[in-house]
Scaffold this active site. Sequence first.
Site, PDB file in Angstrom:
ATOM      1  N   LYS A 126      -3.255  10.635 -26.491  1.00  0.00           N
ATOM      2  CA  LYS A 126      -1.889   9.963 -26.321  1.00  0.00           C
ATOM      3  C   LYS A 126      -1.141  10.020 -27.600  1.00  0.00           C
ATOM      4  O   LYS A 126       0.075  10.219 -27.874  1.00  0.00           O
ATOM      5  CB  LYS A 126      -2.130   8.537 -25.691  1.00  0.00           C
ATOM      6  CG  LYS A 126      -2.522   8.524 -24.209  1.00  0.00           C
ATOM      7  CD  LYS A 126      -2.331   7.454 -23.577  1.00  0.00           C
ATOM      8  CE  LYS A 126      -2.747   7.312 -22.087  1.00  0.00           C
ATOM      9  NZ  LYS A 126      -4.347   7.860 -21.822  1.00  0.00           N
ATOM     10  N   GLU A 206       2.163  -0.043 -28.212  1.00  0.00           N
ATOM     11  CA  GLU A 206       3.360   0.484 -27.940  1.00  0.00           C
ATOM     12  C   GLU A 206       4.403  -0.457 -27.453  1.00  0.00           C
ATOM     13  O   GLU A 206       4.036  -1.584 -26.752  1.00  0.00           O
ATOM     14  CB  GLU A 206       3.128   1.554 -27.055  1.00  0.00           C
ATOM     15  CG  GLU A 206       4.389   2.412 -26.699  1.00  0.00           C
ATOM     16  CD  GLU A 206       4.221   3.489 -25.826  1.00  0.00           C
ATOM     17  OE1 GLU A 206       3.971   4.887 -26.217  1.00  0.00           O
ATOM     18  OE2 GLU A 206       4.088   3.122 -24.510  1.00  0.00           O
ATOM     19  N   LYS A 244      -0.495   4.718  -9.488  1.00  0.00           N
ATOM     20  CA  LYS A 244       0.548   5.518  -8.741  1.00  0.00           C
ATOM     21  C   LYS A 244       0.154   5.157  -7.305  1.00  0.00           C
ATOM     22  O   LYS A 244      -0.986   5.288  -7.007  1.00  0.00           O
ATOM     23  CB  LYS A 244       1.006   6.779  -9.188  1.00  0.00           C
ATOM     24  CG  LYS A 244       1.396   6.717 -10.498  1.00  0.00           C
ATOM     25  CD  LYS A 244       1.192   8.399 -10.719  1.00  0.00           C
ATOM     26  CE  LYS A 244       1.524   8.595 -12.469  1.00  0.00           C
ATOM     27  NZ  LYS A 244       1.335  10.181 -12.983  1.00  0.00           N
TER      28      LYS A 244
END
Length: 673
Positions: A126, A206, A244
């Site tokens: 990532k 982040e 999801k």
Amino acid sequence: MDSAPRSSDIPVRRPIKKLLVANRGEIAKRITDSAREFSIETFALVTRDDTGHALGADHIIAVLSSRSYLDIAHLIDIVRQHSIDAVHPGYGFLSESPDFTRRMWEEAGAVVIGPGWATLERTGDKLAAKRLARECSVPTLPATEKPTGHLDDVRHFACQIGYPVMLKAVDAGGGKGIRLVRQESELESAAKRAMSESPSHEIFVEKAAIDGFRHIEVQIIGDGSGRVRHLWERECSVQRRYQKIVELAPSTIADRDFVGQIIDAAVRMAEHVKYLSLGTFEFLANPETGEFFFLEVNPRLQVEHTVTESIVSGDIVQAQLNIAQGATVDDAVARCFASDPETTPKLRSIQLRITAENVQSDWSLSIGRIDAFTLPSGNGIRVDTHLVPGQTTIVGSDFDSLLAKIIVTASTWTDAVRKCRRALDDTSVSGVKTNLDVLRAIVVHPDFEAGTCDTSWLERNAAALLASGLELTKALESKRMPRLTQSSSGSSSSLTGSSNAAVSLRKGDAWALKIGDPTTTAASQTHHFRLTKVIRNEFPALLRAEAEYSLPGSHAPLAITLEATHSTASSGSVMAESKHRQGNRDNPRHVTIPFPGKLVEFLVDEGDLVQPGQVVCVVQQMKMELEVRASAGGRVVWITEAEDGEDVAEGTLAAELEEVNEDAVQAEVKSKL
């Protein structure tokens, strides 16, 4: 800076004659089916209780356990033994491992279908992918520059940029290794769990973008020459804990110019690395502010690839196989897609993931045997599943909970939503709990119908959706019942499934066994048998225990290890409901494990003082580590005999507390300072 891989970093593209599908479940079935249509000889991997996905494969290879799908050396041996020339990793497992791709080529001469090890190193990590985005002038969220396994590094950066922050494992996927932290008091526990779910045990931090943002991803396909094509975008905003649940294509964002900017950013990045094969470039986008930020690249086939196939009328897996055999991207697109990807899609598609989860119990995994199921059919409905009618399917704790994907496609969004409702009405699963209730609630909600759900919508509305889903399912079942009763002539109980609970067996249970020969008149002899430790109780399918066995006339019992299997029982009776003492959820002094899984570690001992909300133990479910906390304070007077790494059932009593005087607690705490 040239980020493109050298020719030596890309395996030779050549015709594929034999393909190993190094995966299981619905995606393995999906890949096998596409390969069969190309007359490619297919090899499927199965474990003892997980075989449904092998239907249609030319060869079936039994492996020992779920760990075999991650055993690179073992997979290389299989490829060599069967002279296999290509491997498709699907998603999950080793699909993003550059080491797997490189070793399979160098040690076995087999191509791993995908972008190759050099591109995996740049995109599967990532942080490396974020650096790629910055090289291509694609906006990213503020984040640490290097991965870390140290809490102090995480705390320092979080304090610098401010909360909320997102902690992310650099090398995990599928929602694992991700934790949202809204305040500093949550940081230590969240960081520990995120690190534990990372193969490298390293994470980065982040800045979190959560309110009003939608999850948009762009499907890319390339041939390694620098020529790439996009297959439009998908939206995956209906999600929980970064998993999801509902996916759709194209996005419901009305501003197509804004969506076009996101697609252009994905194409720019893919061209920069001369992307090979399939890749999904993911973004967070806020249509109200016009902001979007790059998230990550998934350099593989995605679970939700089906909705892209539906709107462009094609087969993504076959396009991937064509590319791997040397086709240009233009040739692959022309062969595998009926509509021109340059033209904005006219169709709308929605995918609903059916999972074995108890949504009323914090969406915990529901393990058991599937007794019966019905799946929808009809115009505009596709179902991808590894469930096979008439074949026993076991849901255990080793694999993902996905049972089936229902994909509906229509000419308008409104028609697609209506079709979703009908499809879910026609779906049922008995034997395990599923998320059908909440899916039904989602597709009738006005926000979903309006196409305005952001990434935090489901969790904001979870309580109302769960309540609404239960009511919808009850109404549906009452509507079905008269017809079932009429047609079943009193035998409708056979349609509802049977209990999978294991027989209650506990330490200390003992039996006097009368053993004799029924063909003689000799008196039966009495043998004595006592369990001293129950290691695994899946009776009648499997019983593993330590015991004492006394023969007639013996002076001392014989210590034995017992492993009993029953060939006619369901070997997937993997739900050890009564293996350990069960807790009382209404008793605040009982710390009860609310979901099945594997016990990772116990954080308290008998005699310890526990505060309300304190973590007592950690349980792993589908590779994610979940904390079990005490609802009340007290002193630990008993803890379960379950050992680290052992399966524990939903409702298992982890610890029992006794109430203590508050003044005594404070005095003891001060004495330890």
